[in-house]
Design a protein around this motif. Structure first.
Motif, PDB file in Angstrom:
ATOM      1  N   SER A 207       0.846  -1.194   0.000  1.00 31.21           N
ATOM      2  CA  SER A 207       0.000   0.000   0.000  1.00 31.21           C
ATOM      3  C   SER A 207       0.880   1.243   0.000  1.00 31.21           C
ATOM      4  CB  SER A 207      -0.931  -0.003   1.209  1.00 31.21           C
ATOM      5  OG  SER A 207      -1.804  -1.117   1.156  1.00 31.21           O
ATOM      6  N   ARG A 208       0.511   2.234  -0.820  1.00 30.88           N
ATOM      7  CA  ARG A 208       1.379   3.402  -1.003  1.00 30.88           C
ATOM      8  C   ARG A 208       0.618   4.568  -1.613  1.00 30.88           C
ATOM      9  NH1 ARG A 208       4.015   0.278  -5.961  1.00 30.88           N
ATOM     10  NH2 ARG A 208       3.261  -1.363  -4.613  1.00 30.88           N
ATOM     11  N   TRP A 209       1.199   5.743  -1.517  1.00 29.06           N
ATOM     12  CA  TRP A 209       0.814   6.864  -2.359  1.00 29.06           C
ATOM     13  C   TRP A 209       2.096   7.600  -2.737  1.00 29.06           C
ATOM     14  CZ3 TRP A 209       1.911  11.961  -1.433  1.00 29.06           C
ATOM     15  CH2 TRP A 209       2.305  12.301  -0.119  1.00 29.06           C
ATOM     16  N   GLY A 210       2.055   8.274  -3.862  1.00 28.13           N
ATOM     17  CA  GLY A 210       3.274   8.928  -4.298  1.00 28.13           C
ATOM     18  C   GLY A 210       3.035  10.063  -5.273  1.00 28.13           C
ATOM     19  N   LEU A 211       4.081  10.813  -5.493  1.00 24.21           N
ATOM     20  CA  LEU A 211       4.115  11.899  -6.481  1.00 24.21           C
ATOM     21  C   LEU A 211       5.312  11.669  -7.388  1.00 24.21           C
ATOM     22  CD1 LEU A 211       3.530  14.971  -4.132  1.00 24.21           C
ATOM     23  CD2 LEU A 211       1.880  14.073  -5.780  1.00 24.21           C
ATOM     24  N   ARG A 212       5.113  11.814  -8.679  1.00 22.80           N
ATOM     25  CA  ARG A 212       6.229  11.786  -9.607  1.00 22.80           C
ATOM     26  C   ARG A 212       6.000  12.852 -10.670  1.00 22.80           C
ATOM     27  NH1 ARG A 212       4.698   5.967 -12.276  1.00 22.80           N
ATOM     28  NH2 ARG A 212       2.832   6.643 -13.421  1.00 22.80           N
ATOM     29  N   GLY A 213       7.071  13.418 -11.167  1.00 23.83           N
ATOM     30  CA  GLY A 213       6.915  14.498 -12.120  1.00 23.83           C
ATOM     31  C   GLY A 213       8.124  14.678 -12.998  1.00 23.83           C
ATOM     32  N   SER A 214       7.941  15.470 -14.008  1.00 25.83           N
ATOM     33  CA  SER A 214       9.026  15.777 -14.927  1.00 25.83           C
ATOM     34  C   SER A 214       8.886  17.195 -15.439  1.00 25.83           C
ATOM     35  CB  SER A 214       9.032  14.789 -16.105  1.00 25.83           C
ATOM     36  OG  SER A 214       7.859  14.953 -16.885  1.00 25.83           O
ATOM     37  N   GLU A 215      10.004  17.776 -15.816  1.00 21.08           N
ATOM     38  CA  GLU A 215      10.032  19.106 -16.419  1.00 21.08           C
ATOM     39  C   GLU A 215      10.866  19.032 -17.687  1.00 21.08           C
ATOM     40  OE1 GLU A 215      11.482  23.705 -15.562  1.00 21.08           O
ATOM     41  OE2 GLU A 215      12.022  22.084 -14.179  1.00 21.08           O
ATOM     42  N   ASP A 216      10.273  19.421 -18.802  1.00 26.10           N
ATOM     43  CA  ASP A 216      10.969  19.399 -20.082  1.00 26.10           C
ATOM     44  C   ASP A 216      11.992  20.530 -20.122  1.00 26.10           C
ATOM     45  OD1 ASP A 216      11.799  19.272 -22.672  1.00 26.10           O
ATOM     46  OD2 ASP A 216       9.790  19.331 -23.563  1.00 26.10           O
ATOM     47  N   LEU A 217      13.267  20.170 -20.236  1.00 26.35           N
ATOM     48  CA  LEU A 217      14.338  21.156 -20.286  1.00 26.35           C
ATOM     49  C   LEU A 217      14.788  21.455 -21.712  1.00 26.35           C
ATOM     50  CD1 LEU A 217      16.506  19.842 -17.316  1.00 26.35           C
ATOM     51  CD2 LEU A 217      14.715  21.589 -17.275  1.00 26.35           C
ATOM     52  N   GLY A 218      14.176  20.797 -22.673  1.00 26.23           N
ATOM     53  CA  GLY A 218      14.512  21.026 -24.069  1.00 26.23           C
ATOM     54  C   GLY A 218      15.557  20.066 -24.596  1.00 26.23           C
ATOM     55  N   SER A 219      15.573  19.870 -25.915  1.00 23.54           N
ATOM     56  CA  SER A 219      16.565  19.023 -26.605  1.00 23.54           C
ATOM     57  C   SER A 219      16.569  17.588 -26.100  1.00 23.54           C
ATOM     58  CB  SER A 219      17.962  19.636 -26.477  1.00 23.54           C
ATOM     59  OG  SER A 219      17.993  20.953 -27.007  1.00 23.54           O
ATOM     60  N   GLY A 220      15.403  17.084 -25.689  1.00 18.13           N
ATOM     61  CA  GLY A 220      15.294  15.709 -25.231  1.00 18.13           C
ATOM     62  C   GLY A 220      15.678  15.471 -23.794  1.00 18.13           C
ATOM     63  N   LEU A 221      15.987  16.537 -23.052  1.00 22.42           N
ATOM     64  CA  LEU A 221      16.411  16.427 -21.653  1.00 22.42           C
ATOM     65  C   LEU A 221      15.282  16.844 -20.724  1.00 22.42           C
ATOM     66  CD1 LEU A 221      18.845  15.862 -19.741  1.00 22.42           C
ATOM     67  CD2 LEU A 221      19.326  18.326 -19.850  1.00 22.42           C
ATOM     68  N   SER A 222      15.075  16.075 -19.636  1.00 26.09           N
ATOM     69  CA  SER A 222      14.042  16.378 -18.651  1.00 26.09           C
ATOM     70  C   SER A 222      14.594  16.220 -17.249  1.00 26.09           C
ATOM     71  CB  SER A 222      12.833  15.448 -18.812  1.00 26.09           C
ATOM     72  OG  SER A 222      12.234  15.576 -20.075  1.00 26.09           O
ATOM     73  N   ALA A 223      14.098  17.051 -16.348  1.00 26.16           N
ATOM     74  CA  ALA A 223      14.335  16.853 -14.920  1.00 26.16           C
ATOM     75  C   ALA A 223      13.192  16.019 -14.374  1.00 26.16           C
ATOM     76  CB  ALA A 223      14.402  18.191 -14.192  1.00 26.16           C
ATOM     77  N   VAL A 224      13.508  15.008 -13.532  1.00 26.78           N
ATOM     78  CA  VAL A 224      12.487  14.094 -13.027  1.00 26.78           C
ATOM     79  C   VAL A 224      12.613  13.956 -11.514  1.00 26.78           C
ATOM     80  CG1 VAL A 224      12.324  12.784 -15.174  1.00 26.78           C
ATOM     81  CG2 VAL A 224      13.977  12.082 -13.438  1.00 26.78           C
ATOM     82  N   PHE A 225      11.510  13.593 -10.866  1.00 22.27           N
ATOM     83  CA  PHE A 225      11.548  13.293  -9.438  1.00 22.27           C
ATOM     84  C   PHE A 225      10.464  12.287  -9.120  1.00 22.27           C
ATOM     85  CE2 PHE A 225       8.013  16.226  -9.290  1.00 22.27           C
ATOM     86  CZ  PHE A 225       7.243  15.775  -8.228  1.00 22.27           C
ATOM     87  N   GLN A 226      10.600  11.606  -7.974  1.00 18.50           N
ATOM     88  CA  GLN A 226       9.569  10.706  -7.469  1.00 18.50           C
ATOM     89  C   GLN A 226       9.686  10.598  -5.958  1.00 18.50           C
ATOM     90  OE1 GLN A 226       9.492   6.813  -9.267  1.00 18.50           O
ATOM     91  NE2 GLN A 226       7.640   6.184  -8.199  1.00 18.50           N
ATOM     92  N   LEU A 227       8.557  10.735  -5.274  1.00 17.70           N
ATOM     93  CA  LEU A 227       8.457  10.563  -3.827  1.00 17.70           C
ATOM     94  C   LEU A 227       7.360   9.546  -3.574  1.00 17.70           C
ATOM     95  CD1 LEU A 227       8.494  14.335  -2.771  1.00 17.70           C
ATOM     96  CD2 LEU A 227      10.417  12.743  -2.702  1.00 17.70           C
ATOM     97  N   GLU A 228       7.668   8.470  -2.833  1.00 17.76           N
ATOM     98  CA  GLU A 228       6.688   7.404  -2.626  1.00 17.76           C
ATOM     99  C   GLU A 228       6.663   6.977  -1.174  1.00 17.76           C
ATOM    100  OE1 GLU A 228       5.871   4.435  -5.797  1.00 17.76           O
ATOM    101  OE2 GLU A 228       6.603   3.018  -4.284  1.00 17.76           O
ATOM    102  N   ASN A 229       5.469   7.047  -0.587  1.00 15.10           N
ATOM    103  CA  ASN A 229       5.248   6.714   0.816  1.00 15.10           C
ATOM    104  C   ASN A 229       4.590   5.349   0.939  1.00 15.10           C
ATOM    105  OD1 ASN A 229       2.857   6.633   2.919  1.00 15.10           O
ATOM    106  ND2 ASN A 229       4.400   7.941   3.841  1.00 15.10           N
TER     107      ASN A 229
ATOM    108  N   LYS B 232      10.474   5.276  -1.823  1.00 10.37           N
ATOM    109  CA  LYS B 232      11.319   5.879  -2.844  1.00 10.37           C
ATOM    110  C   LYS B 232      11.351   7.389  -2.667  1.00 10.37           C
ATOM    111  CE  LYS B 232      12.299   5.210  -7.758  1.00 10.37           C
ATOM    112  NZ  LYS B 232      11.789   4.622  -9.027  1.00 10.37           N
ATOM    113  N   ALA B 233      12.527   7.975  -2.902  1.00 10.98           N
ATOM    114  CA  ALA B 233      12.692   9.429  -2.886  1.00 10.98           C
ATOM    115  C   ALA B 233      13.882   9.749  -3.777  1.00 10.98           C
ATOM    116  CB  ALA B 233      12.921   9.950  -1.467  1.00 10.98           C
ATOM    117  N   MET B 234      13.631  10.286  -4.967  1.00  9.14           N
ATOM    118  CA  MET B 234      14.733  10.515  -5.889  1.00  9.14           C
ATOM    119  C   MET B 234      14.483  11.744  -6.756  1.00  9.14           C
ATOM    120  SD  MET B 234      14.217   9.985  -9.366  1.00  9.14           S
ATOM    121  CE  MET B 234      12.820   9.434 -10.352  1.00  9.14           C
ATOM    122  N   VAL B 235      15.589  12.293  -7.277  1.00 14.89           N
ATOM    123  CA  VAL B 235      15.553  13.390  -8.249  1.00 14.89           C
ATOM    124  C   VAL B 235      16.647  13.103  -9.273  1.00 14.89           C
ATOM    125  CG1 VAL B 235      17.163  14.852  -6.933  1.00 14.89           C
ATOM    126  CG2 VAL B 235      15.539  15.903  -8.537  1.00 14.89           C
ATOM    127  N   GLY B 236      16.421  13.492 -10.524  1.00 18.77           N
ATOM    128  CA  GLY B 236      17.429  13.177 -11.524  1.00 18.77           C
ATOM    129  C   GLY B 236      17.192  13.860 -12.844  1.00 18.77           C
TER     130      GLY B 236
END
Length: 388
Positions: free
Chosen positions: A63-85, A104-108
């Motif tokens: 059982s869990r809930w979480g947030l994950r997201g991405s931001e388009d930085l252009g030229s095929g590159l994205s910033a990503v993150f995920q937080l999972e409880n 899980k708790a990550m940024v990349g």
């Protein structure tokens, strides 16, 4: 574990109007609960075997809930993150050692051509590339290796880690992870490293990987309390006698083949708990484990599976564990399903107690975490799961 995400928060809530339009955040989760019956569970006084009926959370999926997201930085590159409880449905308590985001708790950064680099608390490559090919991915930890001694059911995560995930090249994907121990003057103390590869082509899928974790320093009394970057696996009587290990080393391989409505799978692991002068045991404990399963998609909404698992211990003791499992899952809708799980395990031979003494091996089915107090154990669970 699998999950389905359905809610996208507008990017405008998170970034200014001048930011990239492709940014998004997804809220997702799984709520899994049931009732379990256990035949042969060690009683509270630790001397008798009893019948146990209990509320049970996270049987097929944690059982869990979480947030994950991405931001388009252009030229095929994205910033990503995920937080999972992770949490217990029955009590509402936090899981994974009461961590806020223990799963899980990550940024990349992710690049379509070069792959993804992530930093934080995350799964190792063996989990990413091999676990999904085992029966754990279909019916959960009841089907796992006895005591989850080889991390079959993702009992451990790795903190303070950096992981690289390659793109998929003609069905092939590679991963590597390194986690910092953070011990001054001793770089190797507490560190973790892992790597793996997976290949998929039509009905055939294959994955393999290697994991090594160092337990870190001992406390002032000279007792190892496992302060490494990796969590530990010493959760049941199957391997609690090796909790003072200097290291955990796991090599795993798994494959599956889809033939019509049937899926066939095989897996093997070699797990070694290394000893040093601070360990309560003196020679390396080696567990070899083999498992097999067959799943049948009886109808679009009904799926069944049967699995067998055999584990053996050599080194400071000799023990054998035979386990058979049955599972059924009925999809009420795309997000909600009902399930039933059954397991039986027989243990024989001897293992080590937490004090290092030889004791009779005791059964403990999969990663369910209930000690039997004897050589056999049976388990049945009925429950429901909803994904959002």
């Amino acid at each position: 574990m699998k999950y389905v995400s359905t809610l996208l928060l507008p990017a405008g809530l998170l970034v200014s109007a001048g930011a990239y339009a492709q940014s998004s955040v997804t809220l997702y989760g799984v709520v899994d609960a049931g009732i379990a019956y256990v035949h042969n569970a060690k009683s509270s006084n630790g001397t008798n075997q009893s019948t146990l009926v209990k509320f049970s959370s996270g049987n097929v999926s944690g059982s869990r809930w979480g947030l994950r997201g991405s931001e388009d930085l252009g030229s095929g590159l994205s910033a990503v993150f995920q937080l999972e409880n992770g949490f217990n449905v029955g009590t509402g308590a936090l899981g994974q050692g009461s961590r806020e985001f223990g799963r899980k708790a990550m940024v990349g950064l992710s690049d379509r051509t070069w792959g993804t680099v992530m930093m934080g608390r995350q799964y190792d490559p063996v989990v990413d590339l091999v676990q999904g090919l085992t029966e754990d991915a279909s019916f959960g930890g009841v089907f796992a290796t006895p005591g989850d001694l080889d991390n079959y059911d993702n009992s451990l995560r790795v903190s303070n880690s950096v992981k690289y995930v390659s793109p998929v090249f003609s069905g092939l994907q590679l991963e590597a992870l390194y986690a910092l121990g953070g011990v001054a003057g001793a770089t190797g103390n507490g560190r973790t490293y892992s790597f793996g590869a997976a290949y998929s082509n039509g009905p055939f899928s294959f994955g393999t990987g290697y994991f090594h974790a160092n337990g870190g320093n001992t406390n002032t009394a000279g007792v190892r309390t496992w302060t490494g970057s990796s969590d530990t696996l010493f959760n049941t009587v199957v391997n609690q006698g090796f909790a003072s290990a200097k290291s955990i080393q796991i090599a795993r391989v798994a494959g599956q083949y889809v033939l019509g409505a049937a899926t066939f799978g095989l897996a093997y692991s070699n797990t070694q708990y290394g000893a040093d002068g601070m360990s309560s045991f003196r020679s390396t404990a080696k567990f070899n484990d083999g498992s097999a399963f067959v799943n049948f998609q009886i109808s679009p909404v009904l799926r069944t599976g049967v699995g067998y698992n055999y584990a053996s211990l050599t080194g400071p003791a000799s023990a054998h564990y035979n386990q058979v499992n049955l599972g059924a899952d009925y999809a009420v809708s795309k997000r909600t399903d009902l399930y039933a799980l059954v397991g039986y395990q027989k243990a024989s031979g001897e293992t080590l107690s937490s004090s290092g003494a030889l004791v009779s091996a005791q059964a403990s089915i999969g990663s369910y975490g209930v000690n039997s107090g004897t050589g056999t154990q049976a388990l049945a669970i009925v429950g429901m799961r909803q994904k959002f």
